[in-house]
Design an enzyme around this catalytic site. Structure first.
Site, PDB file in Angstrom:
ATOM      1  N   ALA A 137       7.384   3.185  -3.955  1.00 46.26           N
ATOM      2  CA  ALA A 137       7.974   2.076  -4.709  1.00 46.26           C
ATOM      3  C   ALA A 137       8.467   2.522  -6.082  1.00 46.26           C
ATOM      4  CB  ALA A 137       6.941   0.960  -4.864  1.00 46.26           C
ATOM      5  N   LYS A 188      -0.243   8.548   9.418  1.00 46.47           N
ATOM      6  CA  LYS A 188      -0.065   9.598   8.402  1.00 46.47           C
ATOM      7  C   LYS A 188      -0.970   9.369   7.199  1.00 46.47           C
ATOM      8  CE  LYS A 188       2.372   6.741   5.720  1.00 46.47           C
ATOM      9  NZ  LYS A 188       2.044   6.310   4.337  1.00 46.47           N
ATOM     10  N   ASP A 241       7.378  10.737   6.272  1.00 42.22           N
ATOM     11  CA  ASP A 241       6.372   9.965   5.541  1.00 42.22           C
ATOM     12  C   ASP A 241       5.117  10.794   5.288  1.00 42.22           C
ATOM     13  OD1 ASP A 241       5.558   7.718   4.216  1.00 42.22           O
ATOM     14  OD2 ASP A 241       5.475   6.420   5.967  1.00 42.22           O
ATOM     15  N   SER A 251       0.980   8.610  -4.244  1.00 38.73           N
ATOM     16  CA  SER A 251       0.287   8.197  -3.026  1.00 38.73           C
ATOM     17  C   SER A 251      -1.146   7.744  -3.306  1.00 38.73           C
ATOM     18  CB  SER A 251       0.268   9.348  -2.017  1.00 38.73           C
ATOM     19  OG  SER A 251      -0.598   9.057  -0.947  1.00 38.73           O
ATOM     20  N   ASN A 253      -3.323   6.936  -0.986  1.00 37.80           N
ATOM     21  CA  ASN A 253      -4.197   7.584  -0.011  1.00 37.80           C
ATOM     22  C   ASN A 253      -4.556   8.994  -0.459  1.00 37.80           C
ATOM     23  OD1 ASN A 253      -4.315   5.674   2.489  1.00 37.80           O
ATOM     24  ND2 ASN A 253      -2.179   5.647   1.842  1.00 37.80           N
ATOM     25  N   VAL A 276      -4.694  -1.398  -2.396  1.00 41.31           N
ATOM     26  CA  VAL A 276      -5.163  -1.154  -1.036  1.00 41.31           C
ATOM     27  C   VAL A 276      -4.907   0.297  -0.629  1.00 41.31           C
ATOM     28  CG1 VAL A 276      -4.843  -1.754   1.390  1.00 41.31           C
ATOM     29  CG2 VAL A 276      -4.858  -3.550  -0.361  1.00 41.31           C
TER      30      VAL A 276
END
Length: 352
Positions: A137, A188, A241, A251, A253, A276
């Site tokens: 984003a 991923k 991705d 990222s 994650n 999240v």
């Protein structure tokens, strides 16, 4: 120009609204917190989630879900665990035939359903399109060149979304393989967590490259078993991705994985990230699916052990390195066989 609604005013929903607004579309950015949306309207900026990005005049932040009634296209930008509940809340506002675009990358816990399946159940009178690919984003909001893919069983809906989203800085491809696009985008995140483990442990580029390469191999194995086209996992929703999520400072994650690799407990990590981390939930679902389909997914299994069984990340890496000897070409042969099966029989669309 189209009237578009984006439901979910986090970083990704805001970035997409900005991109579409700059293209001349009339965009309603809908959030649940009325005071926050009023403040966003006054500031013309989403400071909590996308600071520094100015909302164009064509983007209208609002807390009024009634604006969904006017939308030709709805972009759903909420976490995967909220998709079903959100669809139930907003379906009364949507006009029949309104295209619904899902941007969440995950699977429904418990049912193991893909999110397009969830939306088809809750919004049966609407074409469902999924959007995926390497697209942080922060970069989309700043007009950095980005390429994504949209997939749907309804080719006309996919092409309509392609037309509405496409800009000189935001290129959109179409793909009929909804299954592969969704699974690639979801799985991923598991590998990104593991790449973060490696960075948190102080390992180098060799380790990360191994995780990414072997990660896409096991993602493809499970994805093909579930009906996805193996070629999709070599595209934007798979390798594309995976690369950006495993290597980028944006990222969540990967950041979460780094903190876990440094020894922080999961609960603390999730609190520190503040948004999240889809890969945590997806790891549990993918682990259960791998057992259901009897597919070998050693990286996913070790991620599951770290996240939910208290295993040490360093021990998890050692377990992967000490596995029995394998022949890499066997992986290629299996994928080629699955590809032949896909081309002969077509995807298993599970009722979509």
């Amino acid at each position: 120009m189209a009237k578009i609604a984006v439901y979910g005013a986090g970083s990704w929903g805001t970035a997409l609204a900005v991109s579409m607004g700059k293209a001349g579309h009339e965009v309603a950015l809908v959030g649940r917190n009325l005071s926050e949306m009023d403040l966003m309207e006054q500031r013309r900026e989403n400071r909590p989630y996308l600071p520094g990005v100015v909302l164009p005049p064509t983007v209208r932040p609002t807390g009024d879900a009634g604006v969904l009634e006017e939308a030709e296209m709805l972009v759903l930008s909420v976490p995967s665990h909220s998709v079903r509940e959100t669809a139930q809340k907003i379906r009364a506002y949507l006009q029949p035939g309104t295209i619904v675009v899902n941007t969440a990358k995950g699977l429904e816990e418990g049912s193991h359903k893909r999110l397009s399946q969830v939306l088809t159940e809750e919004l049966p009178h609407h074409p469902i399109v999924v959007l995926s690919g390497p697209s942080h984003a922060e970069e989309v909001g700043k007009d950095m060149p980005t390429t994504v893919v949209v997939a749907s069983q309804n080719s006309q809906a996919a092409e309509a979304v392609q037309d509405m989203l496409m800009t000189p800085k935001f290129r959109v491809y179409t793909n009929p393989d909804t299954i592969g696009v969704e699974l690639g985008g979801a799985f991923k995140n598991i590998i990104a967590l593991c790449a973060g483990f490696a960075d948190g442990l102080g390992f180098g580029d060799n380790t990360k490259a191994a995780l990414m390469t072997r990660g896409i191999a096991e993602i493809t194995r499970l994805g093909a078993a579930m009906g996805g086209n193996p070629l999709t996992f070599a595209g934007l929703a798979g390798v594309g991705d995976l690369i950006v999520t495993c290597t980028s400072r944006h990222s969540r994650n990967h950041r979460a994985g780094v903190a876990l690799g440094e020894g922080k407990p999961l609960e603390q990590v999730l609190k520190e990230v503040g948004m999240v981390v889809e890969g945590v939930r997806t790891t549990r679902v993918a682990y259960e699916l791998s057992r259901q389909y009897e597919i070998s997914m050693p990286i996913t299994e070790q991620a599951y052990q770290v996240l939910f069984q208290g295993a040490d990340p360093r021990a998890a890496v050692s377990a992967l390195m000490m596995r029995g000897k394998k022949h890499e070409i066997e992986e290629v042969a299996l994928i080629a066989m699955e590809q032949g099966s896909y081309q002969e029989n077509g995807p298993d669309d599970h009722g979509e």
